[in-house]
Design a protein around this motif. Structure first.
Motif, short mmCIF file in Angstrom:
data_model
loop_
_atom_site.label_atom_id
_atom_site.label_comp_id
_atom_site.label_asym_id
_atom_site.label_seq_id
_atom_site.Cartn_x
_atom_site.Cartn_y
_atom_site.Cartn_z
N MET A 15 -44.14 -22.64 -64.41
CA MET A 15 -45.43 -23.37 -64.12
C MET A 15 -46.09 -22.62 -62.92
O MET A 15 -47.36 -22.63 -62.89
N GLU A 16 -45.34 -22.51 -61.62
CA GLU A 16 -46.33 -21.88 -60.76
C GLU A 16 -46.64 -20.36 -60.93
O GLU A 16 -47.69 -20.05 -60.60
N ALA A 17 -45.95 -19.92 -62.00
CA ALA A 17 -46.33 -18.52 -62.16
C ALA A 17 -47.62 -18.32 -62.99
O ALA A 17 -48.79 -17.76 -62.74
N GLN A 58 -50.53 -26.76 -70.60
CA GLN A 58 -50.42 -28.20 -70.63
C GLN A 58 -49.81 -28.82 -69.53
O GLN A 58 -50.02 -29.88 -68.80
N GLU A 59 -48.43 -28.35 -69.10
CA GLU A 59 -47.77 -28.73 -68.04
C GLU A 59 -48.35 -28.40 -66.87
O GLU A 59 -48.24 -29.14 -65.81
N VAL A 60 -49.01 -27.28 -66.64
CA VAL A 60 -49.89 -27.04 -65.44
C VAL A 60 -50.86 -27.90 -65.15
O VAL A 60 -50.97 -28.32 -64.07
N GLN A 61 -51.60 -28.14 -66.36
CA GLN A 61 -52.59 -29.13 -66.23
C GLN A 61 -52.06 -30.63 -65.87
O GLN A 61 -52.78 -31.09 -64.86
N ARG A 62 -51.04 -31.33 -66.39
CA ARG A 62 -50.38 -32.34 -66.21
C ARG A 62 -50.06 -32.49 -64.65
O ARG A 62 -50.27 -33.29 -63.81
N GLU A 63 -49.40 -31.12 -64.21
CA GLU A 63 -49.15 -31.54 -62.89
C GLU A 63 -50.13 -31.24 -61.68
O GLU A 63 -50.25 -31.97 -60.71
N PHE A 68 -53.68 -34.05 -57.83
CA PHE A 68 -55.22 -34.31 -57.61
C PHE A 68 -55.35 -35.72 -57.25
O PHE A 68 -55.79 -36.29 -56.09
N CYS A 69 -54.83 -36.65 -58.36
CA CYS A 69 -55.08 -38.10 -58.18
C CYS A 69 -54.24 -38.76 -56.98
O CYS A 69 -54.76 -39.44 -56.31
#
Length: 200
Positions: A15-17, A58-63, A68-69
């Protein structure tokens, strides 16, 4: 017992990559091999943990949405004054500039939301969470007699979030059309009119 921990660590690494690859290449040019190179793995190894590149993103987006929130909630949590809470909320919603990695990531991944219902659902949830924070601030300020709302709190809150999104998009383009200070000033000007309160 160690295997699930190793798998979770590998997923986090990927995910970091993927985050770095999106920021460096942009979503339109992104390929599975870009993420694999960032992680120092083969494309096949990436697919072992995530069946497709969109699944990984999708996992990157979720994180990113969660981060942000959480930052926005923390920015206003301990501020008792409605006026300062409103200003803190506005400032927490704008990118720091073109190099704001989290904002860039959210805007880039937003391209999927136009075609993929799963991505769209998370952005809708992001929108509603931000609106809810604003509604709480506006209603509390009105109840305390600090704000004299020019309309219903929900409508004002929706406008504030949409203004942030619009200015933020212009601020993170290759050639920014707004400086963060200018965008903040414009949104605060609208908020002052909408709340009947001097926010300068």
């Amino acid at each position: 017992m160690a295997r699930p921990k190793r798998q979770e660590a590998r997923r986090t690494q990927l995910m970091e990559a993927a985050r770095r690859a999106v920021v460096e290449r942009g979503l339109a040019e992104l390929r599975l091999g870009d993420v694999a190179r960032q992680a120092g793995l083969s494309p096949g190894s990436v697919l072992y943990y995530f069946p497709t590149l969109p699944d990984l993103l999708q996992e990157v987006q979720r994180e990113a949405i969660g981060r942000f929130c959480t930052a926005r909630e923390q920015a206003v949590r301990d501020e008792p004054d409605p006026r300062r809470r409103l200003l803190a909320m506005i400032r927490s919603g704008l990118p720091e500039g073109p190099g704001d990695e989290l904002a860039y990531l959210l805007y880039e991944l937003g391209a999927f939301a136009r075609k993929d219902p799963a991505y769209a659902a998370r952005y809708i949830d992001l929108y509603h969470r931000q609106v809810a924070i604003y509604v709480g601030i506006l209603e509390a300020g009105a109840a305390a007699g600090v704000f004299r709302l020019a309309g219903d709190a929900l409508g004002i809150a929706r406008n504030l979030v949409i203004l942030e999104d619009g200015y933020g998009l212009h601020m993170t383009m290759a050639v920014p059309t707004f400086h963060p200070t200018d965008a903040e000033r414009q949104i605060i000007a609208y908020a002052a009119i909408a709340t009947g309160c001097d926010l300068t």
